[in-house]
Design a protein around this motif. Structure first.
Motif, PDB file in Angstrom:
ATOM      1  N   ASP A  65       0.876  -1.163   0.000  1.00 46.65           N
ATOM      2  CA  ASP A  65       0.000   0.000   0.000  1.00 46.65           C
ATOM      3  C   ASP A  65       0.915   1.215   0.000  1.00 46.65           C
ATOM      4  OD1 ASP A  65      -1.599   2.195   0.861  1.00 46.65           O
ATOM      5  OD2 ASP A  65      -3.101   0.774   1.580  1.00 46.65           O
ATOM      6  N   GLU A  69      -1.970   6.297  -3.167  1.00 46.56           N
ATOM      7  CA  GLU A  69      -2.848   5.126  -3.161  1.00 46.56           C
ATOM      8  C   GLU A  69      -4.276   5.605  -3.410  1.00 46.56           C
ATOM      9  OE1 GLU A  69      -1.674   2.010  -2.811  1.00 46.56           O
ATOM     10  OE2 GLU A  69      -3.615   1.023  -2.884  1.00 46.56           O
ATOM     11  N   TYR A 100       0.125  10.454   6.426  1.00 43.47           N
ATOM     12  CA  TYR A 100      -0.184   9.043   6.692  1.00 43.47           C
ATOM     13  C   TYR A 100       0.746   8.371   7.707  1.00 43.47           C
ATOM     14  CZ  TYR A 100      -3.922   8.819   3.291  1.00 43.47           C
ATOM     15  OH  TYR A 100      -5.105   9.006   2.641  1.00 43.47           O
ATOM     16  N   PRO A 101       2.049   8.716   7.738  1.00 47.37           N
ATOM     17  CA  PRO A 101       2.901   8.055   8.734  1.00 47.37           C
ATOM     18  C   PRO A 101       2.467   8.327  10.169  1.00 47.37           C
ATOM     19  CG  PRO A 101       4.241   9.220   7.129  1.00 47.37           C
ATOM     20  CD  PRO A 101       2.834   9.573   6.836  1.00 47.37           C
ATOM     21  N   ARG A 156       0.449   4.119   0.864  1.00 43.20           N
ATOM     22  CA  ARG A 156       0.335   4.908   2.089  1.00 43.20           C
ATOM     23  C   ARG A 156       1.298   4.403   3.169  1.00 43.20           C
ATOM     24  NH1 ARG A 156      -5.910   4.337   3.141  1.00 43.20           N
ATOM     25  NH2 ARG A 156      -5.432   2.285   2.324  1.00 43.20           N
ATOM     26  N   LYS A 157       1.628   3.109   3.111  1.00 40.43           N
ATOM     27  CA  LYS A 157       2.560   2.541   4.090  1.00 40.43           C
ATOM     28  C   LYS A 157       3.964   2.412   3.515  1.00 40.43           C
ATOM     29  CE  LYS A 157       0.063   1.085   7.771  1.00 40.43           C
ATOM     30  NZ  LYS A 157       0.255   1.624   9.108  1.00 40.43           N
ATOM     31  N   ASN A 158       4.052   1.989   2.238  1.00 38.73           N
ATOM     32  CA  ASN A 158       5.361   1.682   1.675  1.00 38.73           C
ATOM     33  C   ASN A 158       6.153   2.903   1.228  1.00 38.73           C
ATOM     34  OD1 ASN A 158       3.606  -0.724   1.516  1.00 38.73           O
ATOM     35  ND2 ASN A 158       5.477  -1.682   0.797  1.00 38.73           N
ATOM     36  N   GLU A 159       5.453   3.877   0.648  1.00 42.09           N
ATOM     37  CA  GLU A 159       6.125   5.131   0.293  1.00 42.09           C
ATOM     38  C   GLU A 159       5.271   6.255   0.858  1.00 42.09           C
ATOM     39  OE1 GLU A 159       6.948   5.329  -4.042  1.00 42.09           O
ATOM     40  OE2 GLU A 159       6.413   3.234  -3.958  1.00 42.09           O
ATOM     41  N   PRO A 160       5.305   6.450   2.175  1.00 42.04           N
ATOM     42  CA  PRO A 160       4.327   7.339   2.811  1.00 42.04           C
ATOM     43  C   PRO A 160       4.380   8.768   2.273  1.00 42.04           C
ATOM     44  CG  PRO A 160       5.623   6.167   4.451  1.00 42.04           C
ATOM     45  CD  PRO A 160       6.259   5.919   3.136  1.00 42.04           C
ATOM     46  N   TYR A 161       3.232   9.353   2.156  1.00 34.46           N
ATOM     47  CA  TYR A 161       3.115  10.749   1.748  1.00 34.46           C
ATOM     48  C   TYR A 161       2.136  11.422   2.693  1.00 34.46           C
ATOM     49  CZ  TYR A 161      -0.969   8.671  -0.504  1.00 34.46           C
ATOM     50  OH  TYR A 161      -2.117   7.982  -0.744  1.00 34.46           O
TER      51      TYR A 161
END
Lengths: 372, 146
Positions: A234, A310, A244-245, A236-241
């Motif tokens: 996802d 995402e 979201y973190p 949002r988790k793998n390459e956070p923007y």
């Protein structure tokens, strides 16, 4: 005809599905080669609603391209808005105020729920159940009303701006969101009783349309299709923007690889989006909604840029090449459903026609986004 | 044989669960609005087609014919023309046309407008079979309001 019949002494015939067929949800045409009720080959024919969105990005200014983002995937338009404004902010080095980030995430997640609810209704409609569509639309309508009160539009939003937002949200909106979440929470068990547990639905979906993780990788499938095949990916988790973190949410993953797994991923995503919205409302700070210094004329430095978000249907990526002018030199939109559809030809081989349509529904296709 | 009876049992159970839910809905009030007999009031932020803002003090518009709305429009659906008149400072607006058939309601024109001379209207009952019906002369519309 190159395709061979599945059984001996049988002839194959061609069947045209679409471009105007209720199950394709738009102007998608699929050329089917059939052996009786079985699909021998299925070739998607695209381009009926091609509008040259990429070329449009190359002959208008960065700001003028904003409204186009609401017209790719018109069911989760805010994700596309978000992807584009974040790309431009990345290129220009614009810092977005925290409040604006929270509102962006909140509205995007609301939009994700509305998109999944529409998919839910339309998918069950494809399988022959009419009632859940009306219930899902009842809930979706509440989201559209909420978003309309803030953005001014119901579907083709153009709400985010470079460096912030078009306008601020008020307390009425936030209270409305809280009330809506309460309502949807109470309705989710009803959806699961009525649809998820239904014996007909289970027989139509369980073990139908298997897509392996390896096939997803080959075709570049993302989003719930990939997560239904057991891959925990996802953006949002793998390459956070954005923020979201800082938010606490899970990524639903199912290992069954069938249509039911994809169904469950989306239903769980609705729950997770509700969690995200609740946190956004609780943590939202006061303050500005626009960055103090946003250049009037956007002229990014020469270079090659990429940003992905995402969206409701998977990874939406924009790659753009800037030659330092106020227009992009090249604009490439990576649309998730285009990749998700491309595996249909291989995966549907040997399926019953009715199963192939159920499988197509589980991919959650939005045709304007495929054709762009 | 046991599987046969089991599937009948699970099928019946599933059917009863579904019917229970739909039955409860049967007694709820309808949520559908009986349009056109009932009409919705749009929220203040609703984006209808643009219109010229009437200044209550002067009773007319505040447009200075700078043409920034026309320049910023992605679809080129706005035509603004102003002319110099003797004794008047700046330009006088003589034409403000909107081709609503190509407008995407993005709001770039409104954001570009420094004097705040244009706004979104709340109109949504706009069906027609003729293209020309969506070519609006906003100046004339403002005059009609007087």
């Amino acid at each position: 005809m190159s395709s061979q019949a599945l059984s001996q002494n049988q002839e194959v015939f061609e069947l045209n599905l679409g471009p105007q067929h209720p199950a394709t949800h738009g102007v998608l045409r699929v050329k089917l080669v059939m052996d009786g009720e079985y699909v021998v080959d299925a070739e998607p024919v695209l381009g009926y609603i091609h509008r040259m969105h990429e070329l449009m990005g190359e002959n208008r200014t960065w700001a003028q391209y904003l409204p186009n983002m609401g017209r790719l995937d018109y069911l989760s338009a805010l994700s596309y808005n978000l992807g584009y404004v974040e790309l431009v902010e990345k290129m220009m080095g614009i810092e977005v105020p925290e409040r604006a980030e929270y509102i962006r995430v909140l509205t995007t997640e609301l939009n994700r729920i509305s998109s999944h609810l529409l998919w839910f209704g339309a998918f069950v409609l494809d399988l022959g159940g009419f009632t859940p569509l009306l219930y899902a639309f009842d809930d979706r309508e509440q989201i559209l009303d909420l978003l309309e009160s803030v953005t001014g539009s119901r579907l083709t939003y153009c709400y985010y701006r470079f460096g912030g937002l078009y306008n601020d949200v008020d307390d009425d909106f936030l209270t409305g969101c809280t009330q809506f979440l309460k309502r949807l929470r109470s309705r989710m068990p009803m959806y699961h009783d009525l649809v998820t547990g239904n014996v007909i639905l289970r027989q139509r979906l369980v073990d139908v349309g298997p897509i392996s993780a390896e096939m997803c990788r080959r075709y570049g499938a993302t989003g719930p299709v990939l997560r239904g095949s057991g891959v925990n990916y996802d953006v949002r988790k793998n390459e956070p923007y954005s923020i979201y973190p800082e938010l606490d949410f899970d990524v639903p993953v199912y290992n069954e690889c069938d249509s039911m797994a994809r169904y469950m991923v989306r239903m769980d995503e609705i729950e997770q989006s509700m969690r995200i919205i609740e946190q956004c409302i609780a943590q939202m700070p006061q303050g500005d909604i626009m960055a103090p210094k946003v250049p009037k004329m956007i002229k990014p430095e020469v270079g090659d840029y990429y940003h992905a978000v995402e969206a409701a249907r998977g990874t939406f990526g924009i790659r753009t090449v800037s030659d330092g002018k106020n227009q992009a030199y090249r604009m490439k939109l990576r649309a998730p459903t285009f990749c998700n559809l491309s595996l249909f030809q291989e995966a549907s081989k040997g399926m019953l026609l009715a199963d192939a349509l159920a499988f197509m529904g589980s991919l959650d296709l939005v045709i304007p986004e495929i054709d762009r | 044989m046991a599987g046969y009876f089991k599937s009948i049992l699970t099928g019946t159970k599933s059917l009863v669960t579904g019917l229970k839910i739909t039955q409860a809905e049967f007694f709820r009030k309808p949520i559908t609005l009986q349009y056109p007999h009932e009409v919705l009031v749009m929220t203040p932020r609703y984006r209808g087609h643009i219109q010229l803002v009437k200044n209550p003090e002067t009773g007319t518009h505040q447009c200075i014919s700078c043409g920034l709305c026309q320049k910023g429009c992605p679809s080129g659906c706005i035509t603004v023309r102003g002319e110099k008149r003797e004794g008047v400072k700046g330009k006088v607006l003589v034409q403000y046309d909107l081709d609503f058939t190509t407008c995407s309601l993005c709001g770039q024109c409104i954001e570009n407008c420094k004097p705040g001379a244009i706004e979104f209207s709340l109109e949504y009952n706009l069906a027609s079979t003729r293209k020309e019906d969506f070519h609006y002369d906003l100046l004339a519309r403002l005059e009609e309001q007087k």
